[in-house]
Design a protein around this motif. Structure first.
Motif, PDB file in Angstrom:
ATOM      1  N   VAL A 130       0.879  -1.161   0.000  1.00 26.51           N
ATOM      2  CA  VAL A 130       0.000   0.000   0.000  1.00 26.51           C
ATOM      3  C   VAL A 130       0.918   1.213   0.000  1.00 26.51           C
ATOM      4  N   ASP A 131       1.009   1.882  -1.146  1.00 33.37           N
ATOM      5  CA  ASP A 131       1.863   3.055  -1.302  1.00 33.37           C
ATOM      6  C   ASP A 131       0.971   4.278  -1.455  1.00 33.37           C
ATOM      7  N   THR A 132       0.997   5.155  -0.462  1.00 35.11           N
ATOM      8  CA  THR A 132       0.209   6.373  -0.522  1.00 35.11           C
ATOM      9  C   THR A 132       1.145   7.538  -0.787  1.00 35.11           C
ATOM     10  N   ILE A 133       0.865   8.272  -1.856  1.00 31.65           N
ATOM     11  CA  ILE A 133       1.659   9.440  -2.218  1.00 31.65           C
ATOM     12  C   ILE A 133       0.884  10.679  -1.799  1.00 31.65           C
ATOM     13  N   VAL A 134       1.491  11.451  -0.907  1.00 28.62           N
ATOM     14  CA  VAL A 134       0.940  12.749  -0.530  1.00 28.62           C
ATOM     15  C   VAL A 134       1.706  13.751  -1.381  1.00 28.62           C
ATOM     16  N   SER A 135       1.029  14.397  -2.323  1.00 31.21           N
ATOM     17  CA  SER A 135       1.743  15.254  -3.262  1.00 31.21           C
ATOM     18  C   SER A 135       1.287  16.698  -3.159  1.00 31.21           C
ATOM     19  N   ASN A 136       2.169  17.567  -3.649  1.00 33.85           N
ATOM     20  CA  ASN A 136       1.939  19.018  -3.662  1.00 33.85           C
ATOM     21  C   ASN A 136       1.533  19.541  -2.287  1.00 33.85           C
ATOM     22  N   ILE A 137       2.343  19.209  -1.290  1.00 32.28           N
ATOM     23  CA  ILE A 137       2.067  19.633   0.078  1.00 32.28           C
ATOM     24  C   ILE A 137       2.507  21.087   0.231  1.00 32.28           C
ATOM     25  N   LYS A 138       1.586  21.929   0.670  1.00 30.12           N
ATOM     26  CA  LYS A 138       1.912  23.328   0.941  1.00 30.12           C
ATOM     27  C   LYS A 138       1.402  23.678   2.317  1.00 30.12           C
ATOM     28  N   LEU A 139       2.297  24.169   3.134  1.00 22.89           N
ATOM     29  CA  LEU A 139       1.974  24.566   4.493  1.00 22.89           C
ATOM     30  C   LEU A 139       2.097  26.077   4.563  1.00 22.89           C
ATOM     31  N   LYS A 140       0.977  26.750   4.840  1.00 27.09           N
ATOM     32  CA  LYS A 140       0.968  28.208   4.918  1.00 27.09           C
ATOM     33  C   LYS A 140       0.510  28.634   6.294  1.00 27.09           C
ATOM     34  N   SER A 141       1.029  29.768   6.720  1.00 22.20           N
ATOM     35  CA  SER A 141       0.579  30.323   7.987  1.00 22.20           C
ATOM     36  C   SER A 141      -0.799  30.940   7.790  1.00 22.20           C
ATOM     37  N   LYS A 142      -1.450  31.305   8.873  1.00 19.63           N
ATOM     38  CA  LYS A 142      -2.780  31.903   8.783  1.00 19.63           C
ATOM     39  C   LYS A 142      -2.728  33.274   8.107  1.00 19.63           C
ATOM     40  N   THR A 143      -1.530  33.889   8.032  1.00 23.65           N
ATOM     41  CA  THR A 143      -1.380  35.169   7.338  1.00 23.65           C
ATOM     42  C   THR A 143      -1.032  34.963   5.868  1.00 23.65           C
ATOM     43  N   ASN A 144      -1.183  33.725   5.371  1.00 20.21           N
ATOM     44  CA  ASN A 144      -0.977  33.355   3.970  1.00 20.21           C
ATOM     45  C   ASN A 144       0.482  33.432   3.521  1.00 20.21           C
ATOM     46  N   THR A 145       1.425  33.261   4.428  1.00 24.61           N
ATOM     47  CA  THR A 145       2.834  33.181   4.089  1.00 24.61           C
ATOM     48  C   THR A 145       3.206  31.707   3.970  1.00 24.61           C
ATOM     49  N   GLU A 146       3.779  31.340   2.820  1.00 28.81           N
ATOM     50  CA  GLU A 146       4.139  29.936   2.619  1.00 28.81           C
ATOM     51  C   GLU A 146       5.342  29.590   3.478  1.00 28.81           C
TER      52      GLU A 146
END
Length: 106
Positions: A58-74
């Motif tokens: 079972v291979d799960t690919i989590v792709s295009n992960i983007k973590l942004k702050s609540k002020t929309n700063t990546e």
């Protein structure tokens, strides 16, 4: 006799596929719950999931992960994060992160 063997083989293949779908769905649900419990309250997180590996993994690919702050700063972005497990030993995982990983500090 041949009809019995073919019927047994068909039932076996369908049942293993259904079992694999069940395990894959469990793994995806577990990943989603980990992300929502640990990150979604503090950050805006976007990602997509895709699971493959039938019949023995079972291979799960989590792709295009983007973590942004609540002020929309990546703060961080990861292209692909692969979580692999064997269908018969689900207590062990192999994690693989595809570079580049972009992390902004400060």
């Amino acid at each position: 006799m041949i009809r019995t063997i073919i019927t047994f083989f068909f039932i076996f293949m369908v049942s293993t596929f259904l079992f694999w779908l069940y395990v894959a769905n469990q793994q995806e649900s577990y990943i989603k719950s980990l992300i929502s419990e640990n990150l979604q309250n503090k950050y805006d997180v976007t990602y997509s999931l895709k699971t493959k590996g039938y019949p023995n993994r079972v291979d799960t690919i989590v792709s295009n992960i983007k973590l942004k702050s609540k002020t929309n700063t990546e703060l961080m972005s990861i292209k692909n994060f692969l979580i692999m497990s064997l269908i018969y030993d689900r207590k062990k995982y192999i994690l693989s992160i595809e570079p580049p990983i972009n992390i902004k500090i400060g």
